[in-house]
Design an enzyme around this catalytic site. Structure first.
Site, PDB file in Angstrom:
ATOM      1  N   ASP A  97       2.503  -1.717  -0.842  1.00 46.83           N
ATOM      2  CA  ASP A  97       1.146  -1.912  -0.729  1.00 46.83           C
ATOM      3  C   ASP A  97       0.801  -2.471  -2.157  1.00 46.83           C
ATOM      4  O   ASP A  97       0.081  -3.384  -2.295  1.00 46.83           O
ATOM      5  CB  ASP A  97       0.328  -0.497  -1.882  1.00 46.83           C
ATOM      6  CG  ASP A  97       0.550   0.651  -0.445  1.00 46.83           C
ATOM      7  OD1 ASP A  97       1.184   1.485  -0.579  1.00 46.83           O
ATOM      8  OD2 ASP A  97      -0.826   0.410   0.757  1.00 46.83           O
ATOM      9  N   HIS A 104      -1.476   6.561  -2.877  1.00 47.39           N
ATOM     10  CA  HIS A 104      -0.786   6.391  -1.148  1.00 47.39           C
ATOM     11  C   HIS A 104      -1.073   5.642  -0.590  1.00 47.39           C
ATOM     12  O   HIS A 104      -1.116   4.198  -0.904  1.00 47.39           O
ATOM     13  CB  HIS A 104      -0.989   7.895  -0.580  1.00 47.39           C
ATOM     14  CG  HIS A 104      -0.329   8.443   0.880  1.00 47.39           C
ATOM     15  ND1 HIS A 104       0.688   7.332   1.355  1.00 47.39           N
ATOM     16  CD2 HIS A 104      -0.506   8.706   2.213  1.00 47.39           C
ATOM     17  CE1 HIS A 104       1.054   7.824   2.220  1.00 47.39           C
ATOM     18  NE2 HIS A 104       0.668   8.885   2.797  1.00 47.39           N
ATOM     19  N   HIS A 147       7.632   3.956  -5.893  1.00 47.89           N
ATOM     20  CA  HIS A 147       8.456   5.358  -5.426  1.00 47.89           C
ATOM     21  C   HIS A 147       8.721   6.518  -5.471  1.00 47.89           C
ATOM     22  O   HIS A 147       9.407   6.706  -6.114  1.00 47.89           O
ATOM     23  CB  HIS A 147       8.680   4.601  -4.421  1.00 47.89           C
ATOM     24  CG  HIS A 147       8.195   4.942  -2.765  1.00 47.89           C
ATOM     25  ND1 HIS A 147       8.951   5.748  -2.336  1.00 47.89           N
ATOM     26  CD2 HIS A 147       7.291   4.550  -1.936  1.00 47.89           C
ATOM     27  CE1 HIS A 147       8.640   5.929  -1.060  1.00 47.89           C
ATOM     28  NE2 HIS A 147       7.598   5.110  -0.775  1.00 47.89           N
TER      29      HIS A 147
HETATM   30  C1  SDX Z   1       2.475   4.771  -0.472  1.00 48.21           C
HETATM   31  O1  SDX Z   1       5.724   7.954   0.307  1.00 48.21           O
HETATM   32  C2  SDX Z   1       5.615   7.712   0.931  1.00 48.21           C
HETATM   33  O2  SDX Z   1       6.059   6.942   1.402  1.00 48.21           O
HETATM   34  C3  SDX Z   1       4.306   6.891   1.023  1.00 48.21           C
HETATM   35  C4  SDX Z   1       4.304   4.768   1.428  1.00 48.21           C
HETATM   36  C5  SDX Z   1       4.103   5.032   2.836  1.00 48.21           C
HETATM   37  O3  SDX Z   1       4.856   4.915   3.401  1.00 48.21           O
HETATM   38  O4  SDX Z   1       4.138   6.396   3.043  1.00 48.21           O
HETATM   39  O5  SDX Z   1       5.665   4.445   1.030  1.00 48.21           O
HETATM   40  C6  SDX Z   1       2.927   4.206   1.201  1.00 48.21           C
HETATM   41  O6  SDX Z   1       2.028   4.861  -0.369  1.00 48.21           O
HETATM   42  C7  SDX Z   1       3.515   3.679  -1.674  1.00 48.21           C
HETATM   43  C8  SDX Z   1       2.796   4.089  -2.876  1.00 48.21           C
HETATM   44  C9  SDX Z   1       1.568   3.271  -2.821  1.00 48.21           C
HETATM   45  N1  SDX Z   1       0.845   4.039  -4.304  1.00 48.21           N
HETATM   46  C10 SDX Z   1       1.099   3.342  -5.636  1.00 48.21           C
HETATM   47  O7  SDX Z   1       1.231   2.137  -5.720  1.00 48.21           O
HETATM   48  C11 SDX Z   1       0.035   3.730  -6.278  1.00 48.21           C
HETATM   49  C12 SDX Z   1       0.949   3.629  -7.903  1.00 48.21           C
HETATM   50  N2  SDX Z   1       2.353   4.275  -7.342  1.00 48.21           N
HETATM   51  C13 SDX Z   1       2.805   5.747  -8.224  1.00 48.21           C
HETATM   52  O8  SDX Z   1       1.795   6.284  -8.760  1.00 48.21           O
HETATM   53  C14 SDX Z   1       3.656   6.292  -8.209  1.00 48.21           C
HETATM   54  O9  SDX Z   1       4.526   5.757  -7.953  1.00 48.21           O
HETATM   55  C15 SDX Z   1       3.879   7.402  -7.240  1.00 48.21           C
HETATM   56  C16 SDX Z   1       3.077   8.345  -6.654  1.00 48.21           C
HETATM   57  C17 SDX Z   1       3.936   6.187  -5.687  1.00 48.21           C
HETATM   58  C18 SDX Z   1       5.126   8.057  -7.021  1.00 48.21           C
HETATM   59  O10 SDX Z   1       4.686   8.583  -8.007  1.00 48.21           O
HETATM   60  P1  SDX Z   1       6.150  10.091  -8.861  1.00 48.21           P
HETATM   61  O11 SDX Z   1       7.743  10.027  -7.816  1.00 48.21           O
HETATM   62  O12 SDX Z   1       5.430  11.048  -8.315  1.00 48.21           O
HETATM   63  O13 SDX Z   1       6.662   9.648  -9.661  1.00 48.21           O
HETATM   64  P2  SDX Z   1       5.956   9.775 -11.236  1.00 48.21           P
HETATM   65  O14 SDX Z   1       3.910  10.250 -11.224  1.00 48.21           O
HETATM   66  O15 SDX Z   1       6.752  11.521 -11.880  1.00 48.21           O
HETATM   67  O16 SDX Z   1       6.586   9.204 -12.092  1.00 48.21           O
HETATM   68  C19 SDX Z   1       7.198   8.788 -12.676  1.00 48.21           C
HETATM   69  C20 SDX Z   1       7.809   7.783 -14.199  1.00 48.21           C
HETATM   70  C21 SDX Z   1       6.635   8.342 -14.783  1.00 48.21           C
HETATM   71  O17 SDX Z   1       6.421   7.737 -16.105  1.00 48.21           O
HETATM   72  P3  SDX Z   1       6.938   8.326 -17.981  1.00 48.21           P
HETATM   73  O18 SDX Z   1       5.243   9.137 -17.037  1.00 48.21           O
HETATM   74  O19 SDX Z   1       8.157  10.088 -17.454  1.00 48.21           O
HETATM   75  O20 SDX Z   1       6.843   7.449 -18.580  1.00 48.21           O
HETATM   76  O21 SDX Z   1       7.452   6.362 -13.835  1.00 48.21           O
HETATM   77  C22 SDX Z   1       6.061   6.228 -14.112  1.00 48.21           C
HETATM   78  C23 SDX Z   1       5.177   7.386 -14.416  1.00 48.21           C
HETATM   79  O22 SDX Z   1       4.128   7.153 -15.163  1.00 48.21           O
HETATM   80  N3  SDX Z   1       4.713   5.669 -13.240  1.00 48.21           N
HETATM   81  C24 SDX Z   1       4.372   4.169 -13.240  1.00 48.21           C
HETATM   82  C25 SDX Z   1       3.715   3.894 -11.750  1.00 48.21           C
HETATM   83  N4  SDX Z   1       4.656   4.816 -11.130  1.00 48.21           N
HETATM   84  C26 SDX Z   1       5.425   6.000 -11.865  1.00 48.21           C
HETATM   85  N5  SDX Z   1       4.198   3.341 -14.697  1.00 48.21           N
HETATM   86  C27 SDX Z   1       3.819   2.629 -14.170  1.00 48.21           C
HETATM   87  N6  SDX Z   1       2.407   2.108 -12.732  1.00 48.21           N
HETATM   88  C28 SDX Z   1       3.098   2.692 -11.569  1.00 48.21           C
HETATM   89  N7  SDX Z   1       2.973   2.581 -10.888  1.00 48.21           N
END
Ligand code: SDX
Length: 376
Positions: free
Chosen positions: A312, A222, A261
């Site tokens: 981010d 997050h 996201h």
């Molecule tokens: C913020 O919610 C909000 O609004 C938050 C925010 C706000 O203003 O409050 O926008 C701020 O928190 C932004 C997000 C910051 N976090 C990151 O940058 C961390 C990296 N991102 C992720 O961990 C991920 O994208 C999430 C947690 C943000 C969202 O994840 P989801 O919706 O639970 O999606 P998921 O984990 O199910 O992923 C779906 C697929 C997966 O692939 P498969 O395993 O199905 O093959 O996408 C891949 C994931 O592996 N994936 C990524 C990835 N994010 C998703 N792969 C590599 N790197 C990534 N960053």
């Protein structure tokens, strides 16, 4: 009550409540605060205007904005006994842990500010004003510097930079930080805002709700992602090494921080604006290497995983170029998001419903109890 056993892990796509504060169109990449497009607000507003909009549901006129600025400036100081408590926090602590403890302890000295209900707008403005002082006082102490003065001459953004870095902000830095604060101010039911609303929905007090939010924002999935992005840039070192470094991490199923996201299926509109500020700040400071590595990383991650940057990805490069150390990035996020958190808490108090989902039970049932003497 509807009988459903379909589990939505992470409450993905679950509509938990009605709200007027923030609208996200994940397909179009649009973000509105109380109906106003974030791109318009980032272009023409100040963080104080946006905080007023989030709290009151309308943009302030000149007199209302001036009055809010004076009020916020007057709320920047710490109660003396609390300042002594803060001075005892270990300098080795992470600033987000300091902030979580500080908000919680501050409530002990300000029982009226934290009381739940319509009067919480006073507490909301107090927290928005004092979080930069808390983080700045702590950071300055670990740097061997004196605490910040209230500096009513400085805007919220200018004061945040002054309080943390103990120097005067340039005009460009003030505007850049103002835009960053606007972009981070709210984001519908993100995890930390939801945590605040769950706490408020029990009729717990405002500072408890914000303590919940701070603890939630700290997580690297997050608000903590921006700090991890800079670690990645340091590990990559130069744009020509981005491809191999990203592929290596993806091959190990590691997340690339700053990408992906839960809601946006296209580029996060905040990333678009922060990318431009990362370039502008890099050009002004004569250091574009963060921007160039980020552009190279973006290209590989999108090609390999079809993922887009989120808020981010570029924020850390902007803060680094201004001189903020990485462990202050998420506290800066919190200094902005406290406006959204408190707006949502006020909305919850105004139309309260205890937030209590259910779980699909998959454990054992009807086990026979064996007294302790009879167990192997
Ligand atoms: C913020 O919610 C909000 O609004 C938050 C925010 C706000 O203003 O409050 O926008 C701020 O928190 C932004 C997000 C910051 N976090 C990151 O940058 C961390 C990296 N991102 C992720 O961990 C991920 O994208 C999430 C947690 C943000 C969202 O994840 P989801 O919706 O639970 O999606 P998921 O984990 O199910 O992923 C779906 C697929 C997966 O692939 P498969 O395993 O199905 O093959 O996408 C891949 C994931 O592996 N994936 C990524 C990835 N994010 C998703 N792969 C590599 N790197 C990534 N960053």
């Amino acid at each position: 009550m509807a009988e459903t056993t379909e589990v939505q892990r992470g409450l993905e796509d679950v509509v938990a409540l009605e709200s007027r504060i923030c609208f996200i169109d994940g397909k179009q990449g649009r973000l509105l605060y109380q109906g106003y497009d974030i791109r318009d607000l980032a272009k023409g507003a100040t963080f104080e205007e946006v905080a007023y909009l989030l709290w009151y549901g309308r943009l302030p006129n000149a007199a209302q904005l001036a009055e809010l600025r004076v009020r916020l400036a007057g709320l920047r100081t710490l109660p003396a006994p609390f300042a002594e408590r803060l001075a005892a926090f270990p300098v080795s602590a992470h600033p987000m842990d300091v902030l979580r403890c500080a908000v919680s302890e501050l409530a002990l000295f300000e029982p009226d500010e934290t009381r739940p209900g319509p009067s919480s707008i006073g507490g909301a403005q107090r927290l928005a004003a004092v979080i930069p002082t808390i983080v700045g006082t702590f950071h300055r102490r670990r740097m061997g510097r004196a605490p910040p003065d209230p500096r009513p001459d400085l805007s919220a953004a200018g004061y945040l930079l002054y309080a943390l870095l103990d120097r005067e902000p340039t005009e460009l830095e003030s505007r850049c930080l103002d835009v960053a604060l606007i972009l981070h101010a709210d984001h519908e039911l993100n995890a930390s805002t939801f945590a605040a609303r769950v706490t408020a929905s029990t009729l717990s007090d405002l500072y408890s709700a914000i303590t919940s939010a701070v603890g939630t924002l700290k997580g690297p999935l997050h608000g903590g992602a921006n700090e991890r992005v800079m670690e990645l840039l340091a590990a990559i070192g130069s744009p020509d090494r981005a491809e191999a470094a990203v592929k290596e991490r993806l091959a190990k199923h590691e997340r690339i921080m700053g990408f992906g996201h839960r809601v946006y299926k296209v580029e996060d509109p905040r990333a678009t604006i922060l990318r431009d500020w990362s370039r502008r700040m890099g050009e002004t400071k004569g250091d574009l290497h963060y921007f160039e590595i980020l552009r190279a990383v973006e290209e590989v991650v999108h090609r390999e995983k079809g993922l887009y940057p989120n808020v981010d990805l570029y924020s850390g490069s902007v803060y680094t170029l201004m001189g903020f150390p990485p462990d202050l990035f998420t506290p800066i996020f919190a200094a902005s998001r406290v406006a959204g958190w408190t707006a949502h808490v006020l909305e919850e108090y105004d139309d309260l419903r205890l937030i209590r989902p259910t779980a699909k039970y998959v454990g054992a049932v009807d086990l026979a109890y064996t007294p302790i003497g009879g167990r192997p």
